[in-house]
Design an enzyme around this catalytic site. Structure first.
Site, PDB file in Angstrom:
ATOM      1  N   ASP A  79      69.493  23.425  18.251  1.00  0.00           N
ATOM      2  CA  ASP A  79      69.188  22.723  16.999  1.00  0.00           C
ATOM      3  C   ASP A  79      70.465  22.198  16.340  1.00  0.00           C
ATOM      4  O   ASP A  79      71.459  22.922  16.221  1.00  0.00           O
ATOM      5  CB  ASP A  79      68.485  23.674  16.023  1.00  0.00           C
ATOM      6  CG  ASP A  79      67.086  24.040  16.474  1.00  0.00           C
ATOM      7  OD1 ASP A  79      66.807  23.961  17.684  1.00  0.00           O
ATOM      8  OD2 ASP A  79      66.274  24.409  15.601  1.00  0.00           O
ATOM      9  N   HIS A 128      69.898  19.841  13.358  1.00  0.00           N
ATOM     10  CA  HIS A 128      69.392  19.738  11.984  1.00  0.00           C
ATOM     11  C   HIS A 128      70.305  18.927  11.066  1.00  0.00           C
ATOM     12  O   HIS A 128      70.644  19.358   9.967  1.00  0.00           O
ATOM     13  CB  HIS A 128      69.160  21.131  11.409  1.00  0.00           C
ATOM     14  CG  HIS A 128      67.860  21.732  11.846  1.00  0.00           C
ATOM     15  ND1 HIS A 128      66.638  21.155  11.580  1.00  0.00           N
ATOM     16  CD2 HIS A 128      67.583  22.858  12.555  1.00  0.00           C
ATOM     17  CE1 HIS A 128      65.668  21.889  12.083  1.00  0.00           C
ATOM     18  NE2 HIS A 128      66.219  22.935  12.699  1.00  0.00           N
ATOM     19  N   ASP A 155      65.080  19.084  17.313  1.00  0.00           N
ATOM     20  CA  ASP A 155      65.429  19.363  15.918  1.00  0.00           C
ATOM     21  C   ASP A 155      66.752  18.697  15.551  1.00  0.00           C
ATOM     22  O   ASP A 155      67.732  19.344  15.159  1.00  0.00           O
ATOM     23  CB  ASP A 155      65.470  20.876  15.652  1.00  0.00           C
ATOM     24  CG  ASP A 155      64.076  21.430  15.370  1.00  0.00           C
ATOM     25  OD1 ASP A 155      63.090  20.728  15.638  1.00  0.00           O
ATOM     26  OD2 ASP A 155      63.976  22.574  14.902  1.00  0.00           O
ATOM     27  N   ASP A 211      66.321  16.840   9.573  1.00  0.00           N
ATOM     28  CA  ASP A 211      65.885  17.810   8.545  1.00  0.00           C
ATOM     29  C   ASP A 211      66.955  18.850   8.249  1.00  0.00           C
ATOM     30  O   ASP A 211      67.774  19.195   9.093  1.00  0.00           O
ATOM     31  CB  ASP A 211      64.584  18.524   8.942  1.00  0.00           C
ATOM     32  CG  ASP A 211      63.351  17.659   8.746  1.00  0.00           C
ATOM     33  OD1 ASP A 211      63.467  16.624   8.060  1.00  0.00           O
ATOM     34  OD2 ASP A 211      62.287  18.000   9.285  1.00  0.00           O
ATOM     35  N   ARG A 212      66.888  19.357   7.027  1.00  0.00           N
ATOM     36  CA  ARG A 212      67.715  20.469   6.538  1.00  0.00           C
ATOM     37  C   ARG A 212      69.162  20.072   6.251  1.00  0.00           C
ATOM     38  O   ARG A 212      69.719  20.437   5.244  1.00  0.00           O
ATOM     39  CB  ARG A 212      67.708  21.655   7.514  1.00  0.00           C
ATOM     40  CG  ARG A 212      66.353  22.302   7.731  1.00  0.00           C
ATOM     41  CD  ARG A 212      65.915  23.032   6.490  1.00  0.00           C
ATOM     42  NE  ARG A 212      64.744  23.875   6.723  1.00  0.00           N
ATOM     43  CZ  ARG A 212      64.104  24.525   5.760  1.00  0.00           C
ATOM     44  NH1 ARG A 212      64.513  24.421   4.504  1.00  0.00           N
ATOM     45  NH2 ARG A 212      63.048  25.255   6.029  1.00  0.00           N
ATOM     46  N   ASN A 215      60.196  20.658  17.078  1.00  0.00           N
ATOM     47  CA  ASN A 215      59.064  20.655  16.148  1.00  0.00           C
ATOM     48  C   ASN A 215      59.332  19.813  14.902  1.00  0.00           C
ATOM     49  O   ASN A 215      58.410  19.389  14.212  1.00  0.00           O
ATOM     50  CB  ASN A 215      58.683  22.086  15.738  1.00  0.00           C
ATOM     51  CG  ASN A 215      59.788  22.785  14.975  1.00  0.00           C
ATOM     52  OD1 ASN A 215      60.912  22.876  15.449  1.00  0.00           O
ATOM     53  ND2 ASN A 215      59.476  23.299  13.787  1.00  0.00           N
ATOM     54  N   HIS A 216      60.607  19.529  14.605  1.00  0.00           N
ATOM     55  CA  HIS A 216      60.920  18.685  13.447  1.00  0.00           C
ATOM     56  C   HIS A 216      60.898  17.202  13.784  1.00  0.00           C
ATOM     57  O   HIS A 216      61.060  16.375  12.881  1.00  0.00           O
ATOM     58  CB  HIS A 216      62.277  19.075  12.851  1.00  0.00           C
ATOM     59  CG  HIS A 216      62.207  20.288  11.979  1.00  0.00           C
ATOM     60  ND1 HIS A 216      62.221  20.237  10.602  1.00  0.00           N
ATOM     61  CD2 HIS A 216      62.093  21.598  12.291  1.00  0.00           C
ATOM     62  CE1 HIS A 216      62.144  21.456  10.108  1.00  0.00           C
ATOM     63  NE2 HIS A 216      62.064  22.309  11.120  1.00  0.00           N
ATOM     64  N   HIS A 226      62.059  23.404  23.577  1.00  0.00           N
ATOM     65  CA  HIS A 226      62.479  23.668  22.202  1.00  0.00           C
ATOM     66  C   HIS A 226      62.017  25.039  21.726  1.00  0.00           C
ATOM     67  O   HIS A 226      62.821  25.836  21.244  1.00  0.00           O
ATOM     68  CB  HIS A 226      61.959  22.596  21.257  1.00  0.00           C
ATOM     69  CG  HIS A 226      62.381  22.848  19.837  1.00  0.00           C
ATOM     70  ND1 HIS A 226      63.676  22.659  19.403  1.00  0.00           N
ATOM     71  CD2 HIS A 226      61.700  23.336  18.761  1.00  0.00           C
ATOM     72  CE1 HIS A 226      63.775  22.999  18.130  1.00  0.00           C
ATOM     73  NE2 HIS A 226      62.588  23.408  17.714  1.00  0.00           N
ATOM     74  N   ARG A 258      55.861  32.367  11.232  1.00  0.00           N
ATOM     75  CA  ARG A 258      55.952  30.963  10.821  1.00  0.00           C
ATOM     76  C   ARG A 258      54.633  30.446  10.236  1.00  0.00           C
ATOM     77  O   ARG A 258      54.645  29.489   9.469  1.00  0.00           O
ATOM     78  CB  ARG A 258      56.348  30.088  12.010  1.00  0.00           C
ATOM     79  CG  ARG A 258      57.755  30.300  12.511  1.00  0.00           C
ATOM     80  CD  ARG A 258      58.031  29.389  13.702  1.00  0.00           C
ATOM     81  NE  ARG A 258      59.344  29.646  14.300  1.00  0.00           N
ATOM     82  CZ  ARG A 258      60.471  29.057  13.930  1.00  0.00           C
ATOM     83  NH1 ARG A 258      60.461  28.201  12.925  1.00  0.00           N
ATOM     84  NH2 ARG A 258      61.608  29.321  14.535  1.00  0.00           N
ATOM     85  N   HIS A 266      65.181  26.415  18.530  1.00  0.00           N
ATOM     86  CA  HIS A 266      64.136  26.681  17.535  1.00  0.00           C
ATOM     87  C   HIS A 266      64.448  27.782  16.536  1.00  0.00           C
ATOM     88  O   HIS A 266      63.911  27.772  15.430  1.00  0.00           O
ATOM     89  CB  HIS A 266      62.824  26.996  18.267  1.00  0.00           C
ATOM     90  CG  HIS A 266      61.602  26.938  17.406  1.00  0.00           C
ATOM     91  ND1 HIS A 266      61.376  25.940  16.477  1.00  0.00           N
ATOM     92  CD2 HIS A 266      60.497  27.754  17.347  1.00  0.00           C
ATOM     93  CE1 HIS A 266      60.214  26.146  15.893  1.00  0.00           C
ATOM     94  NE2 HIS A 266      59.654  27.244  16.398  1.00  0.00           N
TER      95      HIS A 266
END
Length: 886
Positions: free
Chosen positions: A589, A591, A623, A626-627, A655-656, A708, A759, A787
């Site tokens: 990831d 991000h 991923d 995001d974030r 998943n993002h 992922h 989650r 992940h």
């Protein structure tokens, strides 16, 4: 200045004892000759072929006339057997080339091709002469080439590129210094020289440069003398794209010294440069006399390590015999395995006849190598020994027969732990050296008919096809780490740590306790629009990237659309499960933490011809957005790299990479905030359309599966993933897609079966028993997934059959975790490489280096929607159906 431990300094050269039966067999003093390594045959091991050169000089100190004049130009051929350390003079049948010096030579399998040069009668013709060493009946052949060629010249360079193309560059035709480049396809008859018109940064006209072809197909031109007589310090790489277009690329780094009449040869990714002279014929002296251009790291190194400034002076105050040994010009160099050999040359007005050897690095010795072993202990009965220059230098060097390490040898000892040392070296560098040795060992016998095409070009595919049955996957016992205390110059704190020193990584499992492979296929995609090149030139700055002060993104929505369309066309042609060959660098990831991506590129190599893309693939596990603060930079650079290197850069989905998720966790807000509302929403929508086409998993050598999330409850075979049809949205996807992108391993190896996932409802965690069953059924040895944030950047599970990988440091500004990548080598040894978070300059997290110029909207969002707790850490008491666990 200190060097990074995995950037090995330039080696120390030492005299090598060699033998001959008669004085005629000894090459004797000479300069302006060539030394070429030839692959083994059925009857012979690897050999070095020395041809031509000047064997005498006129003038000098004893003459009243100024300067010196080379004389005694010859066309004699001497062969050095690497296994027996014995020189013989050979007299091939057929018409030999005329006596010459300052010519060029290149090996084509078990043949050596010679071209150009200058002799007693002036310029030699531009005919190609081939010395065929395939059988015991050595033969000279003159190759018929149709049409116009490079023409007579001397002081030029030539080598075989991609085991197929003879490339010759620069030189002097007697009228002017040249800058042209020519190529001859050895696989196409009739043979024709083609004048190249490469794109990119073209080198200036030069002569007395050096060039060597890297095993993956890059031709590297180094130094030389320009038309005004000034020595040059630059280096240029020449590559051919798959559409046939050639391109020059200026090599990065600072050379220790300008030079010409030097020698250079590749070992793996490291170009070893020796000797040379400056303007006026003054020798390159001091530490710079032995230098290395590490093309994987994009840096120059001398004996002291990393070079940060060019030095044209001596640069060495105290007398050092090993440095004095390298003060020479017009010598020749060749490499076999990890060893570099240097013969002869000129020092002042003295012709040299010494024979020198060095090793690529102290970590690249192979005790099982027949070349290296025999040079240490092979029984020799010849009465003649080359002791030249042994007494000229007071060196504590023992005979190679002894097997003991010389104090000045730079680590020439071949002890039983040498293979372990090899694995501990920089992974990419060791892999490249392994490829060189493999090509040397597996060279096939050339056909009896004289032809420049080489059967060796097929060896790579043959071996590669069977590689999935030969090597077992195993995690390297040490990880490469950048210390978290490091500020500024990150290289000063790189080190290797044993895996048992990672407190967090290994606490959920019981720890478990080199083959050579072919050169990796490398292709590049061309784009007439050039948008992706603009993105790469703007963003791919591993050492110098800085966040934009005003936060405005440099692309508009139209350009985003163009970029997504170009990348989408590539993803549409790819399978849902990618089939990859090692070596591969795997990233977890990111991000939107673009600064961490640049740090990883800076420390461990980056995807560029100036980096290591030509012999190692890059795989990103999703991923991307995001974030973090810079999701736009992260995804646009990765897409641009995918367009530039479609068969070497690989992206799978996280998943993002879904609209319903990245609408909530920062990407949509970032697009609007940095591109304006209308353009931002349009760009965000277009990115998400692209995400639906991303592949979903990757297989490396059919032994390692990368995804992922995980295998969840529903995935029992790779075929289930392969059957998922794209484009696919998250809401239209099956339970297989949800498990693939969302599931996690259980808390530790003791928790088996399936458990609810914190989650959210409907999501599961899977135990080590599921991992073992899946691997066994699919004949896999390892699962690499992302992940989850893990404290050490990587973490083992299921007795090491699964590794979680996370590449962003200090996730969301609070986790204080390390970031890591995994380098899967050709021998399927997996090496973790880590970076730690950069410490903030002040106490507040908002003022850390990543965020000093950024707004606070992302921090506020992360507070409102906390990240999933770091794996293995106590979980806060959140509502399990809340967004806190996404």
């Amino acid at each position: 200045m200190g060097s990074k431990p995995w950037l090995h300094p330039a080696p120390t050269y030492r005299p090598l004892e060699s033998y001959w039966d008669s004085e005629e067999d000894a090459p004797g003093p000479r300069c302006g000759h060539t030394l070429t390594a030839v692959a083994p045959t059925k009857n012979h091991g690897p050999r070095l072929i020395l041809f031509g050169g000047a064997t005498a000089i006129e003038g000098g100190a004893a003459s009243s006339a100024p300067g010196i004049r080379l004389a005694g130009v010859t066309n004699s051929v001497h062969s050095y057997d690497v296994l027996t350390r014995k020189w013989i003079r050979i007299r091939p049948a057929g018409e030999p080339p005329s006596p010459r010096a300052a010519h060029a030579a290149a090996a084509v399998g078990t043949m050596v091709v010679f071209q150009g040069g200058i002799g007693p009668a002036g310029h030699s013709t531009d005919d190609l002469y081939v010395l065929d060493l395939t059988n015991d009946k050595f033969k000279w052949h003159r190759v018929v080439v149709q049409g116009q060629g490079p023409g007579p010249r001397y002081g030029h360079v030539m080598d075989l590129v991609a085991q197929r193309y003879l490339v010759t560059v620069s030189g002097n035709d007697g009228k002017r210094v040249l800058s042209d480049a020519w190529a001859l396809d050895t696989a196409q008859k009739p043979y024709v020289w083609q004048r190249l018109s490469p794109e990119g940064d073209r080198p200036s006209a030069r002569m007395y440069a050096t060039a060597s072809a890297r095993s993956d197909g890059m031709f590297l031109l180094c130094g030389g003398r320009d038309a005004s007589g000034a020595p040059l310090a630059d280096a240029y790489g020449l590559l051919m794209h798959r559409n046939g277009q050639w391109e020059w690329t200026l090599a990065p780094g600072v050379s220790p010294s300008p030079r010409y009449q030097h020698a250079a040869v590749f070992v793996g990714a490291r170009l070893h440069v020796t000797g040379g002279v400056l303007r006026g014929g003054r020798s390159v002296e001091g530490e710079g006399a032995s230098a290395v251009l590490d093309t994987a790291a994009g840096v120059w190194l001398d004996r002291n390590g990393l070079v940060t400034s060019s030095r044209s002076g001596k640069g060495h105050s105290e007398y050092d015999p090993s440095l004095e040994l390298m003060r020479r010009c017009r010598h020749a160099a060749a490499s076999v395995g990890v060893r570099i050999y240097v013969y002869g040359g000129l020092r002042g007005d003295v012709l040299l006849d010494d024979f020198l050897v060095a090793e690529n690095s102290s970590f690249q010795s192979d005790s099982n190598s027949p070349v290296l072993t025999s040079e240490r202990s092979s029984p020799i009965t010849s009465p003649k020994v080359n002791h030249s220059n042994f007494n000229s230098f007071v060196m504590a060097t023992s005979s190679l027969d002894s097997g003991h390490e010389s104090p000045t040898s730079g680590g020439l000892s071949m002890d039983k732990n040498s293979m372990e040392k090899l694995r501990e070296a920089s992974a990419a560098e060791a892999e490249a050296a392994s490829a060189v040795w493999q090509s040397l060992q597996s060279a096939s016998v050339a056909p009896e008919e004289t032809s420049l095409s080489d059967d060796n070009s097929q060896v790579a595919d043959t071996i590669s096809d069977g590689s999935d049955n030969e090597a077992d996957v195993r995690l390297h016992p040490r990880a490469v780490v950048v210390a978290k205390e490091t500020v500024g110059n990150l290289g000063g704190m790189v080190r290797q740590l044993s895996l048992d020193q990672f407190e967090n990584e290994s606490r959920r499992m019981v720890p478990v306790n080199d083959l050579s492979y072919p050169t990796k296929k490398f292709t590049r995609q061309r784009s007439p629009q050039g948008l992706h090149k603009k993105i790469i030139s703007t963003l791919l700055k591993p050492r110098n990237w800085k966040a934009p002060v005003n936060r405005k993104f440099f692309l508009d929505s139209y350009e985003v659309g163009e970029l997504c369309y170009a990348a989408e066309q590539i993803f549409m042609q790819e399978p849902t499960v990618l089939q990859l060959k090692a070596p591969v660098k795997v990233f977890g990831d990111l991000h939107g933490q673009f600064g961490d991506l640049m740090r990883l590129f800076d420390e461990y190599g980056f995807p560029s011809t100036a980096g290591d893309i030509t012999y190692i693939d890059y795989l990103f596990l999703g991923d991307y957005v995001d974030r973090g603060q810079h999701s736009l930079e992260t995804i646009t650079l990765l897409l641009a790299l995918k367009i530039e290197y479609p068969e070497n850069v690989h992206l799978i989905r996280g998943n993002h990479e879904a609209a319903d998720i990245n609408a909530l966790f920062g990407f949509r807000i970032e697009c609007i905030e940095r591109m304006g509302e209308n353009d931002g929403i349009w760009a965000w929508t277009r990115f998400n359309q692209l995400f639906n086409y991303l592949p979903l998993a990757a297989l490396i050598e059919k032994k390692i599966i990368c995804m992922h999330g995980g295998i969840g409850r529903s995935i029992h075979s790779v075929e289930q993933i392969e059957k998922l049809e794209r484009p696919i949205t998250m809401d239209a996807g099956s339970i297989i897609l949800m498990d693939l992108l969302w599931s996690d391993p259980t808390e530790n190896d003791s928790v088996e079966g399936l458990r609810p996932n914190a989650r959210g409802p409907g999501l599961v965690t899977f135990g080590p028993d599921r991992v073992s069953e899946f691997c066994k059924k699919n004949k896999l040895q390892l699962i690499i997934r992302a992940h989850e944030c893990v404290m050490d950047g990587f973490e083992r599970f299921a007795q090491g059959q699964l590794i979680t990988l996370f590449s962003a440091t200090n996730y969301c500004g609070t986790a204080n975790n390390a970031g890591a990548i995994l380098v899967v080598g050709r021998g399927l040894v997996v090496v973790p490489k880590l970076i730690h978070p950069l410490p903030p300059p002040m106490q507040s997290p908002e003022t850390s280096p990543e965020r000093v110029n950024d707004d606070t909207w992302m921090q506020e969002l992360n507070i409102q929607r906390p990240p999933t707790p770091t794996r293995g850490r106590p979980q806060p008491d959140h509502d399990r159906s809340s967004l806190a666990y996404i």
